[in-house]
Structure formats: structure tokens, C-alpha cells
Motif scaffolding. Structure first.
Motif, short mmCIF file in Angstrom:
data_model
loop_
_atom_site.label_atom_id
_atom_site.label_comp_id
_atom_site.label_asym_id
_atom_site.label_seq_id
_atom_site.Cartn_x
_atom_site.Cartn_y
_atom_site.Cartn_z
N ALA A 152 0.82 -1.22 0.00
CA ALA A 152 0.00 0.00 0.00
C ALA A 152 0.85 1.26 0.00
N VAL A 153 1.91 1.30 0.78
CA VAL A 153 2.73 2.51 0.86
C VAL A 153 3.41 2.78 -0.48
N GLU A 154 3.95 1.74 -1.08
CA GLU A 154 4.61 1.89 -2.38
C GLU A 154 3.63 2.38 -3.44
N VAL B 77 -8.86 7.84 5.14
CA VAL B 77 -7.97 6.70 5.37
C VAL B 77 -8.66 5.73 6.32
N GLY B 78 -8.88 4.50 5.83
CA GLY B 78 -9.46 3.48 6.70
C GLY B 78 -10.95 3.28 6.51
N VAL B 79 -11.41 3.20 5.26
CA VAL B 79 -12.85 3.07 5.01
C VAL B 79 -13.26 1.60 4.88
N SER B 80 -12.44 0.78 4.23
CA SER B 80 -12.84 -0.63 4.04
C SER B 80 -12.42 -1.52 5.21
N LEU C 157 1.79 -0.26 8.48
CA LEU C 157 1.67 0.45 7.20
C LEU C 157 1.33 1.93 7.37
N MET C 158 0.69 2.29 8.48
CA MET C 158 0.20 3.65 8.63
C MET C 158 1.28 4.72 8.70
N PRO C 159 2.41 4.52 9.38
CA PRO C 159 3.41 5.59 9.36
C PRO C 159 3.85 5.95 7.94
N GLY C 160 4.03 4.96 7.08
CA GLY C 160 4.41 5.24 5.70
C GLY C 160 3.30 5.94 4.92
N ILE C 161 2.06 5.57 5.18
CA ILE C 161 0.94 6.20 4.50
C ILE C 161 0.80 7.66 4.94
N VAL C 162 0.90 7.90 6.24
CA VAL C 162 0.80 9.27 6.75
C VAL C 162 1.93 10.13 6.18
N ALA C 163 3.15 9.59 6.15
CA ALA C 163 4.28 10.35 5.63
C ALA C 163 4.10 10.67 4.15
N LEU D 69 -4.81 2.40 19.16
CA LEU D 69 -3.50 2.25 18.56
C LEU D 69 -3.09 3.50 17.78
N VAL D 70 -4.05 4.32 17.36
CA VAL D 70 -3.72 5.54 16.63
C VAL D 70 -2.82 6.45 17.45
N LEU D 71 -2.86 6.34 18.76
CA LEU D 71 -2.00 7.18 19.61
C LEU D 71 -0.51 6.91 19.36
N ARG D 72 -0.19 5.73 18.89
CA ARG D 72 1.20 5.43 18.56
C ARG D 72 1.77 6.44 17.57
N ASP D 73 0.92 6.90 16.65
CA ASP D 73 1.35 7.80 15.58
C ASP D 73 0.88 9.23 15.80
N ALA D 74 0.50 9.57 17.04
CA ALA D 74 -0.06 10.90 17.30
C ALA D 74 0.88 12.02 16.88
N ALA D 75 2.17 11.90 17.21
CA ALA D 75 3.11 12.96 16.86
C ALA D 75 3.23 13.10 15.34
#
Length: 317
Positions: free
Chosen positions: A92-94, A110-113, A126-132, A149-155
């Protein structure tokens, strides 16, 4: 020869499509996809028209999830398979990086299906790469989730200028256990909203789905909006339950077991496309709008703002 064999040409692989195309690893179905930006179904009820979903299917097992029908195209059922056979778009990121090179800048969901921070994300990250990638391309986006778990990527989300929409449809824990058995409770999600706000993330609440005759009582709606406002959400976006193909049969089958007296009323309330009566929907949205004014929280869609790219956009040729 003393043995007989069926000709290879007569062999038929009757496995579901996903099992023929995916690699099964740790209980997940890994796939290489050709495209990752997909059109949002009109039944979703959200503001964005396009979405990125690294996962299809969801362990939260929400009975009214409108994405269930997508599993049928993979040869799986929209019920138990959707809850337990989660598809991972491993590249997905690629693929997103390629597609953003020619994207016009329209806002993305992001995150509909499937919840993008469900348990599979702990394994695949996969989410850190997608957000970046989205932040680098200056594409406004909203992350939809029920998961702490979204708090992991809060920053990372805060730096990206992302919106996060936490789904809190009701605060009655008995209803949550019945219709969202794999998700954390409402109190944990309210605390999640407060934590995201404290971390500098623009956080709103997707009050969805409001369940006719189950979570739409005046006192239920008031308790939900009041507690959402107290958590610090920037807005409430209500959506009344939709029952598109795939979702309808699964939800009504459960309703027939849990509240059989309501099945006939649902049949009267919903049209063939799975949309509730317009009069009913206007009434519920009107009530929530009044409650929002009472408790000082805006009600309605809030579209993420466009930001300047953090680095020059690459052109893909």
C-alpha cells in the motif's frame, strides 16, 4: 500403467479468489494491489469521495459496517469472513507514493474498508508510511478509526496536519457489546479523543452509525453528544445507519435474533438501496444539531485543510 489420473486440464481450483491470489501469513491475507486509492461508496456517508485503506475487513466486527460487501468480491462472505479474514494490502505505501505523483490534491479518507489501526496494524505498521506519503504530497486527509493504537502515531499525525475522526455512535456499553463486539468501549474512545487533542491532533467524532430504534432515543443522543463535547472534539459528524448490499443481510440476521420485533420496522424504514427514510434521517440529524449547539460543539463535516508539501513532490513517469 496400473494407475489412473485425472487430466490436469480438468482440475478446477474452487478456493475463494482471495485464497488464490494472497499469501496467508499469521492469519492475514497479504496481497499486492495495483491501485490503493479507491472511490468511497455513496452509502458511507462521509465527506470524502476517495479513500486509502491498507486493510480490507475488520476485527472490530461492527455489525452495521457498510464496507462488508467488499469481501464478497473476494469470494468471501460479508459476515464472519469480514470479521476474521482481514486482507492486508502489503504494498500500500509503495502504490500510494506512485498514485500521489499524479493526484490532483483532493482530500482523502484513510481506513474506510477496514479500520486502519485495527490489530493487523500492530504487525504490518503500514500507517506511518501512509501518513508520511500523504503529508509529503500535501494531500489533506482524515483518518477514521475506533482504535487507541492511533496514539502510537499521534506525533506524526500532528506534524502532518491530519484530522482523526474517532467513531463513537453511542455511549451505552450494552449496545456496544452487542453491535461492536471487537472494538473498545465508548469510554476508552472518549479518552482517546482527549489524548489526541492533547497531542495536538485535530480530532472530531464520527457519530456513526446511529441505530434506529436502538440508539436514537432522545436521552441516548443527548448523553452521547454531551460526552463527546466534554472530550474536546472539534466537531461531531452524525451518520444514520446505512444497510447496503452485504451489510443488510448480516445486520438483519442479527436483529432477528436480538430484537425480532424490530425487523418489520426496519423493513419499512429502509429503501432497496439501504438508505433510511429521509424524514427519519432529517429528524435525527436535526436533534443532534440542536444538541451540538447546546453543548458547544459544531455538528457536520469538517474537511481537512491543504498544507504545503514538506518536501518537493516527485513526478512519476
Amino acid at each position: 500403467m496400473g494407475w489412473d489420473a485425472l487430466p490436469l486440464v480438468d482440475a478446477v481450483d474452487e478456493r475463494p479468489l482471495i485464497e488464490r491470489r494472497a499469501v496467508v501469513r499469521d492469519g492475514f491475507y497479504e496481497m499486492q494491489v495495483r491501485t490503493v486509492i479507491e472511490r468511497v461508496p455513496g452509502s458511507a456517508g462521509i465527506a470524502q469521495r476517495w479513500a486509502v485503506s491498507p486493510y480490507r475487513g475488520c476485527a472490530h466486527a461492527c455489525r452495521g459496517c457498510g464496507a462488508r460487501g467488499g469481501h464478497r468480491r473476494l469470494g468471501l462472505d460479508a459476515g464472519v469472513d469480514f470479521d476474521t479474514r482481514v486482507v492486508v494490502k502489503a504494498n500500500a505505501v509503495e502504490r500510494l507514493g506512485v498514485e500521489l505523483g499524479r493526484w490532483g490534491g483532493e482530500a482523502l479518507a484513510v481506513g474506510v474498508s477496514g479500520d486502519c489501526y485495527q490489530e493487523a496494524e500492530r504487525t504490518y505498521r503500514l500507517m506511518p508510511g501512509i501518513v508520511a506519503a500523504l503529508a509529503g504530497a500535501a494531500v489533506p486527509f482524515t483518518v477514521y478509526t475506533r482504535s487507541p493504537l492511533v496514539l502510537r502515531d499521534a506525533a506524526l499525525l500532528a506534524r502532518a496536519g491530519a484530522q482523526v475522526a474517532v467513531s463513537i455512535a453511542f455511549v451505552d456499553e450494552r449496545i456496544r457489546r452487542a453491535v461492536e463486539p471487537g472494538a473498545v468501549g465508548a469510554q476508552a474512545r472518549l479518552e482517546l479523543v482527549a489524548s489526541l487533542v492533547e497531542a495536538g491532533v485535530e480530532c472530531r467524532v464520527l457519530m456513526a452509525p446511529v441505530l434506529p430504534l436502538l440508539s436514537d432515543g432522545a436521552d441516548q443522543l443527548e448523553a452521547t453528544v454531551r460526552r463527546i463535547a466534554a472530550a474536546g472534539a472539534v466537531a461531531v459528524e452524525p451518520v444514520v445507519l446505512r444497510l447496503p448490499v452485504g451489510t443488510r443481510a448480516w445486520f438483519v440476521e442479527w436483529l432477528g435474533r436480538a430484537r425480532p420485533e424490530l425487523v418489520g420496522r426496519y423493513e419499512e424504514l429502509y429503501d432497496g438501496a439501504g438508505f433510511p427514510s429521509p424524514d427519519y434521517e432529517r429528524r435525527i440529524l436535526g436533534q443532534i444539531g440542536q444538541l451540538g449547539r447546546r453543548y458547544g460543539v459544531p455538528v457536520g463535516s469538517v474537511v481537512a485543510r491543504v498544507r504545503e508539501p514538506r518536501f518537493p513532490q516527485l513526478t512519476v513517469v
